[in-house]
Motif scaffolding. Structure first.
Motif, mmCIF file in Angstrom:
data_model
loop_
_atom_site.group_PDB
_atom_site.id
_atom_site.type_symbol
_atom_site.label_atom_id
_atom_site.label_comp_id
_atom_site.label_asym_id
_atom_site.label_seq_id
_atom_site.Cartn_x
_atom_site.Cartn_y
_atom_site.Cartn_z
ATOM 1 N N LEU A 112 -2.219 -16.809 -15.575
ATOM 2 C CA LEU A 112 -1.533 -16.697 -14.273
ATOM 3 C C LEU A 112 -2.756 -16.926 -13.231
ATOM 4 O O LEU A 112 -3.657 -16.380 -12.906
ATOM 5 N N VAL A 113 -2.129 -17.883 -12.334
ATOM 6 C CA VAL A 113 -3.141 -18.476 -11.218
ATOM 7 C C VAL A 113 -2.358 -17.974 -9.934
ATOM 8 O O VAL A 113 -1.374 -18.297 -9.708
ATOM 9 N N GLU A 114 -2.980 -16.997 -9.306
ATOM 10 C CA GLU A 114 -2.659 -16.562 -8.089
ATOM 11 C C GLU A 114 -2.866 -17.225 -6.719
ATOM 12 O O GLU A 114 -3.946 -17.846 -6.840
ATOM 13 N N ARG B 155 2.881 -14.511 1.876
ATOM 14 C CA ARG B 155 3.520 -14.953 0.569
ATOM 15 C C ARG B 155 2.688 -15.060 -0.521
ATOM 16 O O ARG B 155 1.774 -15.754 -0.118
ATOM 17 N N LEU B 156 2.948 -14.286 -1.646
ATOM 18 C CA LEU B 156 1.989 -14.484 -2.651
ATOM 19 C C LEU B 156 2.539 -15.536 -3.966
ATOM 20 O O LEU B 156 3.925 -15.094 -3.897
ATOM 21 N N SER B 157 2.239 -16.231 -4.389
ATOM 22 C CA SER B 157 2.433 -17.055 -5.621
ATOM 23 C C SER B 157 1.664 -16.841 -6.722
ATOM 24 O O SER B 157 0.519 -16.699 -6.868
ATOM 25 N N CYS B 158 2.351 -16.920 -7.984
ATOM 26 C CA CYS B 158 1.679 -16.903 -9.203
ATOM 27 C C CYS B 158 2.223 -17.796 -10.175
ATOM 28 O O CYS B 158 3.455 -17.788 -10.525
ATOM 29 N N ALA B 159 1.510 -18.763 -10.716
ATOM 30 C CA ALA B 159 2.105 -19.837 -11.498
ATOM 31 C C ALA B 159 1.454 -19.518 -12.849
ATOM 32 O O ALA B 159 0.198 -19.283 -13.270
ATOM 33 N N ILE C 210 10.935 -10.579 -4.083
ATOM 34 C CA ILE C 210 10.286 -11.036 -5.125
ATOM 35 C C ILE C 210 11.386 -12.170 -5.762
ATOM 36 O O ILE C 210 12.663 -11.896 -5.771
ATOM 37 N N SER C 211 11.076 -13.332 -6.159
ATOM 38 C CA SER C 211 11.826 -14.415 -6.686
ATOM 39 C C SER C 211 11.060 -15.068 -7.696
ATOM 40 O O SER C 211 9.731 -14.894 -7.893
ATOM 41 N N TYR D 272 7.272 -15.377 -6.961
ATOM 42 C CA TYR D 272 6.970 -15.209 -5.593
ATOM 43 C C TYR D 272 7.033 -14.084 -4.893
ATOM 44 O O TYR D 272 7.986 -13.455 -5.444
ATOM 45 N N LEU D 273 6.133 -13.386 -4.168
ATOM 46 C CA LEU D 273 6.360 -12.359 -3.664
ATOM 47 C C LEU D 273 6.393 -12.701 -1.992
ATOM 48 O O LEU D 273 5.163 -12.773 -1.381
ATOM 49 N N GLN D 274 7.448 -12.648 -1.120
ATOM 50 C CA GLN D 274 7.570 -12.426 0.193
ATOM 51 C C GLN D 274 7.494 -11.242 0.638
ATOM 52 O O GLN D 274 8.070 -10.244 0.586
ATOM 53 N N MET D 275 6.197 -11.142 1.652
ATOM 54 C CA MET D 275 6.050 -9.899 2.179
ATOM 55 C C MET D 275 6.201 -9.749 3.664
ATOM 56 O O MET D 275 5.556 -10.640 4.239
#
Length: 112
Positions: free
Chosen positions: A4-6, A19-23, A67-68, A77-80
């Motif tokens: 899991l790459v953040e 905005r956070l992303s995690c692939a 979250i999406s 994705y987490l849009q804060m």
């Protein structure tokens, strides 16, 4: 091996956005989300989303965080928005099939 790459995170003023992303590698996860942790406290669930789009949020972030996920990219994705100093924490991406997996964590700091 599952990875899991953040990305995202950083320093922002109160009222700002991040905005956070995690692939995730490998096949799709049934549920993905984010936890956060501050020193001396337990890790807490911030938000989670299932493959069908159902979501749940901590009461403290409802109406501010969204979250999406992109199932084709196995990415969450987490849009804060409207960030507050009390949102300051290390945010960990989390994903589960049978077992649970964790990202490396990313620091979010909100200055007052």
């Amino acid at each position: 091996q599952v990875q899991l790459v953040e990305s995202g995170g950083g320093l922002v003023q109160a009222g700002g956005s991040l905005r956070l992303s995690c692939a995730a590698s490998g096949s799709i996860f049934s549920i993905m989300g984010y936890y956060r942790q501050v020193p001396g406290k337990q890790r807490e669930l911030v938000a989670a989303i299932r493959t069908d789009g159902n979501t749940n949020y901590a009461d403290s972030v409802k109406g501010r965080f969204t979250i999406s996920r992109d199932n084709a990219k196995n990415t969450v994705y987490l849009q804060m928005n409207s960030l507050k100093p009390e949102d300051t924490a290390v945010y960990y991406c989390w994903a589960r099939r049978v077992a649970a997996y964790w990202g490396q964590g990313t620091q979010v700091t909100v200055s007052s």
